[in-house]
Design a protein around this motif. Structure first.
Motif: not given
Length: 398
Positions: A108-135
């Motif tokens: 679950p850890l390995v799969i989570g790092m590639f599937v579950i966690v990336p949306p968190q980082v994506f929204y964090e970068r959007l919030f920080q204005d460090r990304w403007q593209g899609g997921f």
């Protein structure tokens, strides 16, 4: 005298037949701790401590309860996980335990790092204005570059708990097997109060040198802190009469925990002691350990039963733990942009996350063998049969 009292279980405590005692209270405590995590991580949006997404307006009323829960929620989970290892080793060899934990933790850890966690980082970068593209573009161009967070965008975020617990298994397994085979068994007694001291010394010495990062390789304060608590859980589960001992003293542990907190807050206010000092480490870990003993005592006394809710929740709690923070961050990203009041936002994020977790678990995770497997559950469909020991379902995993 004290040992005789332990051997004669009071009638006010749950009665059990010799050799057939069930530890449902540990499952209840684990489920409650994971539920508190939902409240805590939702609160992180509103307290200004620096998180993945943050609301412009703070909710100051959340600061004190969150500060308290920070000292208690994860320590309780690690103690329960350590107890689960003791129970599991009564029915498994060391090799079997390691294989099982590899499936239930590492996968679950390995799969989570590639599937579950990336949306968190994506929204964090959007919030920080460090990304403007899609997921999907973010996943391909940023996540799959495998550059470690925070400089990069590849992380385990809240799944650090699973990573640390998995590392503890091979690290502790030789010691755990030796202790299981040893004729020596500790007895519950007043010496158990001193278990706060190694926690305090570890924090006082290592926290200034290795602040909390959850990156495993440079996180010695936190790594040792939860390693100790996992060992404590294992030792407690091996001690005859220990849960009864906690239950008989549960009120004094709780009173002691409240007293330590009130005195510490007064000393902080008077400037006698200060944050991030050895004195802070001492009072903080005495507070933690007193309340952990209180939780175990109250849990044994009042939660030693099983019902349909527990049978559902002990299976659901691990997948919900894996899912919850991603949902909080994603929902929070949109909610903080509304004009709602801070409290409305808080309850909106919390309730939407809870409902989303339950629906995802009910409609997807629990229904298919593959999703059960990748979320660390048993491959077979969930049953209503109560577990013989708390560890055999989920306590050993989370």
């Amino acid at each position: 005298m004290e040992q005789a009292a332990l051997n004669q279980q009071p009638s006010s405590l749950p009665s059990t037949a010799a050799g057939s005692e069930r530890y449902d209270f540990l499952d209840w405590l684990r489920v409650i701790a994971i539920l508190v995590l939902l409240f805590y991580h939702t609160g992180m949006i509103f307290v200004g401590w620096g998180w993945h997404v943050m609301n412009e307006q703070r909710i100051d009323a959340l600061v004190a309860p969150m500060d308290i829960s920070h000292r208690l929620r994860m320590p309780l989970l690690f103690v329960i996980a350590g107890a689960g290892m003791w129970f599991a080793l009564q029915r498994r060899t060391g090799a079997q335990l390691f294989r099982e934990r590899t499936v239930r933790l590492l996968l679950p850890l390995v799969i989570g790092m590639f599937v579950i966690v990336p949306p968190q980082v994506f929204y964090e970068r959007l919030f920080q204005d460090r990304w403007q593209g899609g997921f999907l573009q973010f996943l391909w161009e940023r996540t799959l570059q495998l550059r470690p967070y925070p400089e990069g965008d590849f992380s385990w975020h809240h799944l650090w708990f699973i990573a640390y617990l998995y590392v503890y298994v091979p690290l502790l397994l030789p010691l755990m097997i030796w202790w299981r085979r040893s004729a020596r068994k500790l007895q519950a007694g007043a010496w158990m109060y001193t278990l706060a001291l190694p926690l305090a010394i570890n924090e006082a010495v290592l926290k200034p040198l290795f602040p909390e990062t959850h990156n495993l390789v440079r996180d010695w304060y936190i790594f040792n802190h939860y390693l100790l608590l996992t060992v404590y859980g294992y030792l407690l589960a091996s001690m005859p009469g220990v849960w009864q001992w906690f239950a008989m003293r549960r009120h004094q542990f709780a009173i002691g925990g409240v007293s330590v907190y009130l005195v510490a807050m007064w000393l902080f206010a008077q400037g006698v002691i200060h944050r991030s000092t050895p004195a802070d480490a001492f009072v903080g870990n005495v507070f933690t350990w007193l309340w952990l003993m209180a939780f175990l005592g109250y849990g044994y006394r009042h939660l030693s039963f099983c019902n349909p809710l527990l049978r559902w929740a002990r299976d659901a709690s691990y997948p919900i733990y894996i899912l919850h923070q991603t949902l909080i961050v994603a929902i929070g990203y949109y909610v903080v942009q509304t004009s709602w009041s801070p409290w409305t936002k808080y309850w909106g994020v919390l309730l939407a996350t809870l409902v989303s977790c339950v629906l995802l678990y009910q409609l997807i995770v629990r229904r298919f063998g593959f999703t059960r497997f990748v979320f660390g559950m048993k491959r077979g469909r969930a049953t209503d049969a109560p577990s013989a020991m708390a560890s055999e379902r989920g306590s050993a995993a989370v």
